[in-house]
Scaffold this motif. Structure first.
Motif, PDB file in Angstrom:
ATOM      1  N   ALA A 180       2.008  31.136  22.691  1.00  0.00           N
ATOM      2  CA  ALA A 180       1.903  32.698  23.255  1.00  0.00           C
ATOM      3  C   ALA A 180       3.108  33.283  22.402  1.00  0.00           C
ATOM      4  N   PRO A 181       2.495  33.705  21.038  1.00  0.00           N
ATOM      5  CA  PRO A 181       3.413  34.227  20.144  1.00  0.00           C
ATOM      6  C   PRO A 181       3.760  35.860  20.695  1.00  0.00           C
ATOM      7  N   ARG A 182       5.078  36.215  20.511  1.00  0.00           N
ATOM      8  CA  ARG A 182       5.170  37.576  20.409  1.00  0.00           C
ATOM      9  C   ARG A 182       5.695  38.263  19.128  1.00  0.00           C
ATOM     10  N   TYR A 183       5.850  37.220  18.147  1.00  0.00           N
ATOM     11  CA  TYR A 183       6.426  37.915  16.787  1.00  0.00           C
ATOM     12  C   TYR A 183       5.618  37.060  15.875  1.00  0.00           C
ATOM     13  N   ILE A 184       5.483  35.954  15.841  1.00  0.00           N
ATOM     14  CA  ILE A 184       4.681  35.331  14.531  1.00  0.00           C
ATOM     15  C   ILE A 184       3.621  34.436  15.152  1.00  0.00           C
ATOM     16  N   ARG A 185       2.370  35.189  14.522  1.00  0.00           N
ATOM     17  CA  ARG A 185       1.225  34.327  15.156  1.00  0.00           C
ATOM     18  C   ARG A 185       0.687  33.203  13.771  1.00  0.00           C
ATOM     19  N   THR A 186       0.335  31.938  14.150  1.00  0.00           N
ATOM     20  CA  THR A 186      -0.055  31.326  13.360  1.00  0.00           C
ATOM     21  C   THR A 186      -1.753  31.496  13.131  1.00  0.00           C
ATOM     22  N   ILE A 187      -2.229  31.672  11.974  1.00  0.00           N
ATOM     23  CA  ILE A 187      -3.548  31.731  11.831  1.00  0.00           C
ATOM     24  C   ILE A 187      -3.883  30.350  11.189  1.00  0.00           C
ATOM     25  N   PRO A 188      -4.670  29.447  11.797  1.00  0.00           N
ATOM     26  CA  PRO A 188      -5.191  28.212  11.568  1.00  0.00           C
ATOM     27  C   PRO A 188      -5.652  28.160  10.041  1.00  0.00           C
ATOM     28  N   ARG A 189      -5.066  27.153   8.964  1.00  0.00           N
ATOM     29  CA  ARG A 189      -5.783  26.984   7.735  1.00  0.00           C
ATOM     30  C   ARG A 189      -5.571  28.184   6.957  1.00  0.00           C
ATOM     31  N   GLN A 190      -4.905  29.023   7.269  1.00  0.00           N
ATOM     32  CA  GLN A 190      -4.566  30.357   6.417  1.00  0.00           C
ATOM     33  C   GLN A 190      -3.135  30.485   6.150  1.00  0.00           C
ATOM     34  N   GLY A 191      -2.244  30.909   7.277  1.00  0.00           N
ATOM     35  CA  GLY A 191      -0.976  31.299   7.219  1.00  0.00           C
ATOM     36  C   GLY A 191      -0.525  31.753   8.494  1.00  0.00           C
TER      37      GLY A 191
ATOM     38  N   VAL B  99       7.500  47.009  14.306  1.00  0.00           N
ATOM     39  CA  VAL B  99       8.661  46.825  13.465  1.00  0.00           C
ATOM     40  C   VAL B  99       8.921  48.562  13.452  1.00  0.00           C
ATOM     41  N   GLN B 100      10.246  48.834  13.181  1.00  0.00           N
ATOM     42  CA  GLN B 100      10.859  50.380  13.124  1.00  0.00           C
ATOM     43  C   GLN B 100      11.995  50.049  11.784  1.00  0.00           C
TER      44      GLN B 100
ATOM     45  N   MET C 269      17.055  47.457   6.509  1.00  0.00           N
ATOM     46  CA  MET C 269      17.303  47.231   7.643  1.00  0.00           C
ATOM     47  C   MET C 269      16.020  47.432   8.403  1.00  0.00           C
ATOM     48  N   ILE C 270      15.763  46.629   9.417  1.00  0.00           N
ATOM     49  CA  ILE C 270      14.391  46.557   9.959  1.00  0.00           C
ATOM     50  C   ILE C 270      14.801  46.438  11.555  1.00  0.00           C
ATOM     51  N   ARG C 271      13.878  46.952  12.734  1.00  0.00           N
ATOM     52  CA  ARG C 271      14.474  46.722  13.952  1.00  0.00           C
ATOM     53  C   ARG C 271      12.951  46.118  14.664  1.00  0.00           C
ATOM     54  N   PHE C 272      12.919  44.932  15.577  1.00  0.00           N
ATOM     55  CA  PHE C 272      11.804  44.696  16.147  1.00  0.00           C
ATOM     56  C   PHE C 272      12.348  44.082  17.425  1.00  0.00           C
ATOM     57  N   GLY C 273      11.694  44.804  18.722  1.00  0.00           N
ATOM     58  CA  GLY C 273      12.074  44.200  19.897  1.00  0.00           C
ATOM     59  C   GLY C 273      13.626  44.268  20.053  1.00  0.00           C
ATOM     60  N   VAL C 274      14.355  43.344  20.571  1.00  0.00           N
ATOM     61  CA  VAL C 274      15.719  43.254  20.695  1.00  0.00           C
ATOM     62  C   VAL C 274      16.474  42.864  19.192  1.00  0.00           C
ATOM     63  N   PHE C 275      15.818  42.817  18.280  1.00  0.00           N
ATOM     64  CA  PHE C 275      16.219  42.162  16.912  1.00  0.00           C
ATOM     65  C   PHE C 275      16.353  43.245  15.877  1.00  0.00           C
ATOM     66  N   GLU C 276      17.475  42.890  14.863  1.00  0.00           N
ATOM     67  CA  GLU C 276      17.557  43.799  13.727  1.00  0.00           C
ATOM     68  C   GLU C 276      17.643  42.780  12.679  1.00  0.00           C
ATOM     69  N   PHE C 277      17.170  42.967  11.507  1.00  0.00           N
ATOM     70  CA  PHE C 277      17.008  42.231  10.414  1.00  0.00           C
ATOM     71  C   PHE C 277      17.760  42.962   9.073  1.00  0.00           C
ATOM     72  N   ASN C 278      18.580  42.424   8.334  1.00  0.00           N
ATOM     73  CA  ASN C 278      19.087  43.175   7.227  1.00  0.00           C
ATOM     74  C   ASN C 278      18.534  42.667   6.064  1.00  0.00           C
ATOM     75  N   PHE C 279      17.520  43.147   5.216  1.00  0.00           N
ATOM     76  CA  PHE C 279      17.326  42.829   4.151  1.00  0.00           C
ATOM     77  C   PHE C 279      18.266  42.434   3.029  1.00  0.00           C
ATOM     78  N   SER C 280      19.272  43.328   2.861  1.00  0.00           N
ATOM     79  CA  SER C 280      20.207  42.980   1.935  1.00  0.00           C
ATOM     80  C   SER C 280      21.058  41.569   2.065  1.00  0.00           C
ATOM     81  N   THR C 281      21.403  41.516   3.516  1.00  0.00           N
ATOM     82  CA  THR C 281      22.305  40.292   3.650  1.00  0.00           C
ATOM     83  C   THR C 281      21.702  39.194   4.240  1.00  0.00           C
ATOM     84  N   SER C 282      20.160  39.454   4.448  1.00  0.00           N
ATOM     85  CA  SER C 282      19.664  38.332   5.211  1.00  0.00           C
ATOM     86  C   SER C 282      20.071  37.878   6.724  1.00  0.00           C
TER      87      SER C 282
END
Length: 297
Positions: free
Chosen positions: A83-94, A101-102, A1-14
């Motif tokens: 104006a990304p807060r979570y995912i930044r696009t790196i042109p021609r890379q990824g 995260v916590q 389980m991981i927390r970022f901002g107001v979100f939580e993501f559970n790796f085992s259940t997606s």
């Protein structure tokens, strides 16, 4: 389980949650988010995501599939590419997950908790009975709500590639990005009442090769979204048509005329307006009962 901002993501259940409330995210976008969260603060290449999510032996339209996944993740997080807060696009890379995260530790399992003998008093028996009664009531309520939510199957809506009719080849990338954004916004706006398809190869065919009946039959789609980007004087016109199948009748049309001086802002505003209007029509009970085979009994 991981927390970022107001979100939580559970790796085992997606599962992605915002302030404890489940946020709907399809399987492939959830896998992409999981991989990005597992490799925070470094650039994850598109090739790495291809190998991790789709695998070398899987043949798909990877480039567009990944674009749709990232668009759906951003819609779920309320993120903006400009104006990304979570995912930044790196042109021609990824892509790079940039929000701090916590990692959360799981609560101790029952086997690790020291058991304490219970005093079997009459008061304890009364409390236990009330608790069991409340649980039974909650389960019954859930089963009733669950059965009602599945009484009507989700409508299948296919989003075809928006056509660039401006004569300017440079606008094609804008039309493609607009298509992907409409898919993401419709998916997010409609919750579980609609099943949105936007990455099937049959939807990417040029307009002159497009067969709406073939799309409807192969994808079991009851509605198809068609779009056009046109140049009207100094204005850019975006047309989006909601087509009911198999009769190919127009249900609704959205038209926006705006300057093309800020393509990113135009794409965001247009996709949001299209998804809101179309989702409103598609989730209206009148639209459901009008479908063949869905008449009220």
């Amino acid at each position: 389980m991981i927390r970022f901002g107001v979100f939580e993501f559970n790796f085992s259940t997606s599962e992605l949650r915002r302030n404890g409330i489940l946020v709907r995210l399809q399987a492939q976008p959830a896998k992409v988010l999981s991989h990005l969260l597992s490799h925070t603060n470094r650039v994850v290449s598109r090739e790495e995501l291809h190998d991790a999510i789709w695998g070398n032996s899987t043949f798909v339209d990877f480039e567009r599939g990944l674009n749709v996944c990232i668009a759906q993740i951003r819609a779920a997080l309320g993120d903006e590419s400009t104006a990304p807060r979570y995912i930044r696009t790196i042109p021609r890379q990824g892509y790079e997950f940039i929000c701090p995260v916590q990692r959360l530790t799981a609560p101790p399992s029952p086997a690790c908790v020291e058991s304490v003998p219970l005093q079997r008093s009459p008061r304890w028996l009364l409390v236990s009975f009330v608790a069991l009664l409340l649980i039974a009531t909650a389960v019954a309520g859930y089963l009733i709500a669950h059965s009602r939510s599945h009484a009507i199957a989700p409508l299948v809506v296919a989003v075809a590639r928006f056509d660039n009719e401006t004569g300017d080849a440079a606008v094609t990338s804008f039309a493609d990005a607009l298509t992907d954004d409409v898919v993401a916004q419709l998916t997010d706006t409609s919750d579980s009442r609609l099943h949105i398809i936007g990455n099937a190869p049959v939807l990417r065919l040029p307009r002159q090769q497009r067969d709406l009946l073939q799309i409807s039959n192969s994808l079991h789609a009851q509605f198809i979204v068609l779009g056009q980007v046109q140049r009207i004087g100094t204005q850019t016109r975006i047309l989006a048509h909601l087509i009911r199948m198999p009769e190919q009748s127009h249900v609704w049309v959205v038209r926006l005329d705006q300057p093309f001086n800020n393509p990113s802002a135009l794409e965001s505003a247009a996709s949001r307006e299209i998804s809101i209007q179309f989702a409103s029509k598609l989730t209206n009970p009148a639209a459901l009962t009008a479908l063949p085979g869905n008449a009220s009994r």
